[in-house]
Design an enzyme around this catalytic site. Structure first.
Site: not given
Length: 366
Positions: A60, A83-84, A174, A176, A178, A312, A328, A330
């Site tokens: 934030c 990115n940290d 939050h 967001h 990536q 797309h 799932f 699996v």
């Protein structure tokens, strides 16, 4: 007995990934006594947890984050930073020759260079994308394109993706996404690069996904179309794997996110908001999903003829019966072939019949 796709198991082919999907609608009646998730996704996104002078959420505005105690600016719309704790590094050496032998059919290795960025959608940690204003969403779309264009000049692949909800492994609530860029084509991109080119060559220069949406609109009475506007269409793909999976495509031929016109960007914000309101309204919850954009390769491949590509986005939500029961992957799906229970046609009809204009929380407040 006549075959009935709503009652009988069958396999469907996915030409984008060159794989088959097992559809088993007869399993819908089986009782469920397995894992039930807590409905933690139903956040009170009307409240702003960033009102404190010293916010504790590292995404934030004004927060201190990361190993180097970086302070975020007091941003009002979107905010992008590296990115940290990145999965990719830009400056790394090549493996030694004995570890980098591409002629070895069993043991191959190459350096993986890239960059990982985080993009905050909004300063309010509790406000989800479907409840943002169209103005805020337009900032998201424009920032996507800006970052994409910058990274595309250096890297072969730019992957924008969002994991929404803790059930999808999201480590921070939050709003967001990536953005990872790589100097190689990841598996999904590499497969689609091949399949779309193969279709293009086989069908005299036709684009696979443009042919697909043309047939969805004209030959199948829009039975898998969830929503569309002047520039965009959302479908539950004929070959969908996840219960309420959708694909979002521009109606004209577009190779990359950076090729969108101003009107297409505006229409994208509108249809994304409508789709995500529908998702939330399905089970009256903040609907979890993983989504991402796929377009033609970039970097040193950008000058190649990639006219067989079509931009797309894909949404992969795991919920199947309610806000607390998820699918799932699996067993048979991991070891043999992916499988789904509800048909794509049922999923599309269900989503199509939901409101895309009024969020269920706004109904509560009226």
């Amino acid at each position: 007995m006549n075959f009935d796709r709503t009652k009988h198991s069958h396999c469907r082919y996915n030409p984008l990934k060159d794989e088959w999907i097992l559809v088993s609608p007869q399993r819908l009646s089986r009782p469920w006594q397995g894992r039930v998730e807590d409905d933690k996704n139903d956040n009170d996104d009307d409240s702003d947890i960033n009102s404190n002078e010293k916010p504790t959420n590292p995404l934030c505005p004004g927060a201190i984050r990361g190993k180097n105690n970086q302070q975020n600016p007091f941003y009002e719309h979107t905010y992008v930073f590296e990115n940290d704790y990145p999965a990719l590094l830009a400056d790394i050496p090549d493996p030694k020759n004995d570890q980098n032998n591409n002629n070895d059919d069993l043991f191959q290795c190459h350096a993986a260079r890239g960059v990982c960025k985080v993009m905050c959608f909004h300063p309010n940690s509790k406000l989800t994308l479907p409840r943002m204003t169209l103005d805020h969403i337009s900032h998201i779309v424009k920032t996507w394109i800006e970052v994409y264009r910058d990274l595309a000049s250096q890297y072969q692949w730019v992957q924008i993706f969002e994991n929404r909800g803790d059930v999808m492994g999201c480590s921070n609530p939050h709003p967001h996404c990536q953005i990872w860029a790589t100097d190689f084509l990841p598996n999904e991109a590499r497969i689609k690069h091949r399949t779309q080119k193969d279709y293009f060559l086989k069908h005299n220069g036709n684009v696979l996904l443009l042919d697909y949406i043309k047939r969805e609109l004209n030959d199948f009475n829009k039975e898998r179309v969830v929503i569309d506007n002047e520039h965009w269409i959302v479908v539950v793909p004929y070959w969908a794997v996840w219960p309420y999976e959708t694909m979002l495509l521009p109606k004209r031929h577009v190779l990359r996110l950076s090729d969108l016109s101003d009107e297409e960007q505006k229409g994208l914000g509108e249809i994304m908001k409508q789709l995500l309101i529908k998702y939330d309204n399905l089970f009256n919850t903040s609907f979890p999903y993983s989504m991402g954009w796929h377009g033609a390769p970039t970097g040193d491949l950008i000058n190649e003829d990639c006219s067989y590509w079509q931009l797309h986005a894909l949404y992969y939500p795991p919920l199947v019966r309610s806000a607390t029961i998820k699918k799932f992957m699996v067993g048979f799906e991991m070891l043999a072939q992916v499988q789904r229970d509800i048909t794509p046609e049922f999923a599309a009809e269900t989503l199509r019949n939901l409101s895309g204009e009024i969020h269920y929380k706004d109904k509560k407040n009226t």
